[in-house]
Motif scaffolding. Structure first.
Motif, PDB file in Angstrom:
ATOM      1  N   GLY A 185      43.561 -16.258   6.021  1.00  0.00           N
ATOM      2  CA  GLY A 185      44.847 -16.325   5.344  1.00  0.00           C
ATOM      3  C   GLY A 185      44.656 -16.494   3.849  1.00  0.00           C
ATOM      4  N   MET A 186      44.345 -17.706   3.429  1.00  0.00           N
ATOM      5  CA  MET A 186      44.057 -17.978   2.019  1.00  0.00           C
ATOM      6  C   MET A 186      42.663 -18.584   1.944  1.00  0.00           C
ATOM      7  SD  MET A 186      47.784 -19.473   0.853  1.00  0.00           S
ATOM      8  CE  MET A 186      47.497 -19.290  -0.902  1.00  0.00           C
ATOM      9  N   LYS A 187      41.942 -18.274   0.892  1.00  0.00           N
ATOM     10  CA  LYS A 187      40.540 -18.686   0.799  1.00  0.00           C
ATOM     11  C   LYS A 187      40.448 -20.136   0.318  1.00  0.00           C
ATOM     12  CE  LYS A 187      36.013 -17.012  -0.722  1.00  0.00           C
ATOM     13  NZ  LYS A 187      35.465 -16.920   0.649  1.00  0.00           N
ATOM     14  N   PHE A 188      40.520 -21.035   1.263  1.00  0.00           N
ATOM     15  CA  PHE A 188      40.345 -22.458   1.026  1.00  0.00           C
ATOM     16  C   PHE A 188      39.226 -22.960   1.930  1.00  0.00           C
ATOM     17  CE2 PHE A 188      44.880 -22.014  -0.199  1.00  0.00           C
ATOM     18  CZ  PHE A 188      44.836 -22.648  -1.439  1.00  0.00           C
ATOM     19  N   PRO A 189      38.628 -24.113   1.621  1.00  0.00           N
ATOM     20  CA  PRO A 189      37.557 -24.639   2.479  1.00  0.00           C
ATOM     21  C   PRO A 189      37.944 -24.738   3.952  1.00  0.00           C
ATOM     22  CG  PRO A 189      37.613 -25.861   0.429  1.00  0.00           C
ATOM     23  CD  PRO A 189      38.792 -24.932   0.402  1.00  0.00           C
ATOM     24  N   LEU A 190      39.218 -25.070   4.237  1.00  0.00           N
ATOM     25  CA  LEU A 190      39.630 -25.166   5.632  1.00  0.00           C
ATOM     26  C   LEU A 190      39.479 -23.826   6.348  1.00  0.00           C
ATOM     27  CD1 LEU A 190      41.033 -26.605   8.021  1.00  0.00           C
ATOM     28  CD2 LEU A 190      43.185 -25.778   7.103  1.00  0.00           C
ATOM     29  N   ILE A 191      39.954 -22.739   5.740  1.00  0.00           N
ATOM     30  CA  ILE A 191      39.874 -21.432   6.385  1.00  0.00           C
ATOM     31  C   ILE A 191      38.433 -20.929   6.399  1.00  0.00           C
ATOM     32  CG2 ILE A 191      40.816 -19.093   6.432  1.00  0.00           C
ATOM     33  CD1 ILE A 191      42.828 -21.350   6.986  1.00  0.00           C
ATOM     34  N   GLU A 192      37.661 -21.337   5.409  1.00  0.00           N
ATOM     35  CA  GLU A 192      36.242 -20.961   5.407  1.00  0.00           C
ATOM     36  C   GLU A 192      35.499 -21.594   6.573  1.00  0.00           C
ATOM     37  OE1 GLU A 192      35.281 -20.020   0.744  1.00  0.00           O
ATOM     38  OE2 GLU A 192      35.187 -22.102   1.406  1.00  0.00           O
ATOM     39  N   LYS A 193      35.986 -22.719   7.095  1.00  0.00           N
ATOM     40  CA  LYS A 193      35.378 -23.300   8.296  1.00  0.00           C
ATOM     41  C   LYS A 193      35.478 -22.324   9.469  1.00  0.00           C
ATOM     42  CE  LYS A 193      36.390 -27.589   9.337  1.00  0.00           C
ATOM     43  NZ  LYS A 193      37.276 -28.781   9.565  1.00  0.00           N
ATOM     44  N   PHE A 194      36.614 -21.638   9.596  1.00  0.00           N
ATOM     45  CA  PHE A 194      36.764 -20.611  10.628  1.00  0.00           C
ATOM     46  C   PHE A 194      35.740 -19.485  10.397  1.00  0.00           C
ATOM     47  CE2 PHE A 194      41.035 -22.476  10.626  1.00  0.00           C
ATOM     48  CZ  PHE A 194      41.428 -22.434  11.961  1.00  0.00           C
ATOM     49  N   GLU A 195      35.690 -19.028   9.147  1.00  0.00           N
ATOM     50  CA  GLU A 195      34.820 -17.887   8.830  1.00  0.00           C
ATOM     51  C   GLU A 195      33.361 -18.171   9.168  1.00  0.00           C
ATOM     52  OE1 GLU A 195      32.920 -15.667   4.924  1.00  0.00           O
ATOM     53  OE2 GLU A 195      34.836 -16.715   4.673  1.00  0.00           O
ATOM     54  N   TYR A 196      32.832 -19.288   8.640  1.00  0.00           N
ATOM     55  CA  TYR A 196      31.401 -19.536   8.803  1.00  0.00           C
ATOM     56  C   TYR A 196      31.038 -19.963  10.223  1.00  0.00           C
ATOM     57  CZ  TYR A 196      31.171 -18.822   3.826  1.00  0.00           C
ATOM     58  OH  TYR A 196      31.256 -18.240   2.577  1.00  0.00           O
ATOM     59  N   GLY A 197      31.946 -20.642  10.903  1.00  0.00           N
ATOM     60  CA  GLY A 197      31.693 -20.946  12.306  1.00  0.00           C
ATOM     61  C   GLY A 197      31.647 -19.670  13.133  1.00  0.00           C
ATOM     62  N   PHE A 198      32.582 -18.750  12.869  1.00  0.00           N
ATOM     63  CA  PHE A 198      32.646 -17.476  13.582  1.00  0.00           C
ATOM     64  C   PHE A 198      31.377 -16.656  13.335  1.00  0.00           C
ATOM     65  CE2 PHE A 198      34.145 -12.948  13.583  1.00  0.00           C
ATOM     66  CZ  PHE A 198      34.415 -12.852  14.942  1.00  0.00           C
ATOM     67  N   LYS A 199      30.994 -16.533  12.067  1.00  0.00           N
ATOM     68  CA  LYS A 199      29.803 -15.750  11.731  1.00  0.00           C
ATOM     69  C   LYS A 199      28.544 -16.351  12.356  1.00  0.00           C
ATOM     70  CE  LYS A 199      29.626 -14.476   7.327  1.00  0.00           C
ATOM     71  NZ  LYS A 199      29.851 -14.540   5.844  1.00  0.00           N
ATOM     72  N   ALA A 200      28.487 -17.681  12.464  1.00  0.00           N
ATOM     73  CA  ALA A 200      27.328 -18.332  13.088  1.00  0.00           C
ATOM     74  C   ALA A 200      27.267 -18.011  14.578  1.00  0.00           C
ATOM     75  CB  ALA A 200      27.390 -19.839  12.878  1.00  0.00           C
ATOM     76  N   GLY A 201      28.435 -17.959  15.231  1.00  0.00           N
ATOM     77  CA  GLY A 201      28.459 -17.603  16.643  1.00  0.00           C
ATOM     78  C   GLY A 201      27.980 -16.179  16.873  1.00  0.00           C
ATOM     79  N   VAL A 202      28.451 -15.243  16.027  1.00  0.00           N
ATOM     80  CA  VAL A 202      27.995 -13.849  16.126  1.00  0.00           C
ATOM     81  C   VAL A 202      26.494 -13.771  15.917  1.00  0.00           C
ATOM     82  CG1 VAL A 202      28.116 -11.569  15.047  1.00  0.00           C
ATOM     83  CG2 VAL A 202      30.223 -12.901  15.382  1.00  0.00           C
TER      84      VAL A 202
END
Length: 361
Positions: A185-202
């Motif tokens: 949605g918006m690039k804040f540390p909270l949303i980045e938690k989704f991004e980096y957790g997701f990329k780590a799972g992949v």
């Protein structure tokens, strides 16, 4: 004395005794109580009835995504609905059209002295600090923020990176193109938690896969979400995950039209496109809302941070549409148990992701 004289005296004595007895008056028998046909008088009935106790009132203020986002705000509202059903409270909502509405909406509820006020989203930070100071006796709760350090504010936070890791595992195993998308949605540390957790799972299950990342700079622009999703799909992404509130509705619409997989967020979003929502990352905002409301009802409300993570089922994944194979669920569950056991830590920042080494399970 002659016998005649004695006899005469006896006769006279008997006659005297008879007259004496007749002279005594008989006392009348006590009169019986008069009979009555009247019923005993009952105590006079009162017409006053006690006033029923008024129900507690709890108010929720949405972020700019508003109700109907099929995600974050709706999940919070669902939590209050369950509180209403279980405890008979009255729930109210104020929807924010822009960030400028946060402060006046908080003040409005505070002046009404509702029992608990929720601010849905970390963007309420500064407004809530100000209003919490102005109304020190009012109880507040903020979702997705911590560190306010106010005695009257409960802070509900989640381990979004952990839940996102699990759907990252699913996406990494499901992709056939080795191209996967993420829309924030918006690039804040909270949303980045989704991004980096997701990329780590992949990365943990498919290190050869590429993850395309784009941010919409919005939590409500579904048209922008659809536009980004179509661009990512044209670049080869066949599985796309979003952490973007109402923007995600555009992603799911694009997935339905073009026939690729979308991964929902916050609550199960498979009902929006049962054949195209692969699964959803569950962020149990409803549970967090319920828990704090319950503490107000039973008198145990405490300020400070409450964390909902994989260990207490605050985050996870769902598959109500049944699109996940047994192998995909087994893989996700294996990593879920490892996260709960503390076998490895899921990255939440770019630096943590860059240093992350996929666990050997």
């Amino acid at each position: 004395m002659s016998k005649k004289a004695v006899a005469l005296m006896l006769v006279l004595l008997l006659v005297g005794m008879m007259f004496a007895g007749c002279a005594q008056k008989e006392e009348p028998a006590p009169a019986a109580p008069e009979a009555t046909t009247e019923e005993p008088t009952a105590p006079e009935a009162t017409t006053e009835t006690p006033e029923p106790a008024e129900p507690m009132v709890m108010g929720m203020i949405t972020d700019t995504g508003g109700l109907g986002d099929q995600s974050f705000n709706d999940s919070a509202w669902l939590g209050l609905e369950k509180v209403e059903q279980d405890f008979g409270i009255e729930r109210q909502v104020l929807e924010s059209q822009s960030a400028d509405d946060y402060m006046p909406n908080l003040v409005s509820f505070a002046e009404e002295q509702v029992n608990l006020i929720y601010g849905v989203g970390f963007l309420f930070d500064e407004s809530m600090k100000t209003v919490a100071d102005k109304f020190p006796d009012q109880k507040f709760a903020i979702i997705d923020s911590s560190g306010l350090e106010k005695d009257n504010v409960a802070e509900i936070v989640f381990a979004e990176n952990e839940g996102s890791f699990l759907v990252g595992v699913i996406a990494g195993l499901k992709t056939e193109t080795n191209v996967i998308g993420f829309i924030g949605g918006m690039k804040f540390p909270l949303i980045e938690k989704f991004e980096y957790g997701f990329k780590a799972g992949v990365k943990s299950v498919n290190p050869d896969a590429e993850v395309i990342v784009n941010y919409a700079d919005s939590f409500e622009d579904s048209a922008k979400g659809k536009e980004i999703a179509l661009v990512q799909h044209q670049a080869g992404a066949d599985v796309i995950f979003h952490a973007a509130g109402g923007v995600g509705a555009g992603l799911i619409e694009a997935a339905k039209e073009e026939g690729f997989w979308a991964i929902g967020v916050d609550q199960d979003q498979s009902h929006l496109a049962p054949e195209n929502v692969l699964c959803s990352m569950m962020k149990r905002v409803d549970v967090g809302v319920y828990k704090v409301a319950q503490s107000v009802i039973d008198g145990t409300f405490e300020s400070g941070t409450i964390v909902f993570d994989a260990k207490n089922d605050g985050v996870g994944y769902s598959d109500l549409a049944g699109n996940l194979t047994d192998d995909l669920k087994a893989a996700a569950d294996k990593y879920l148990e490892a996260i709960k056991a503390g076998t490895f830590a899921v990255p939440a920042t770019e630096a943590e992701f860059d240093a992350f080494v996929a666990p050997a399970l």
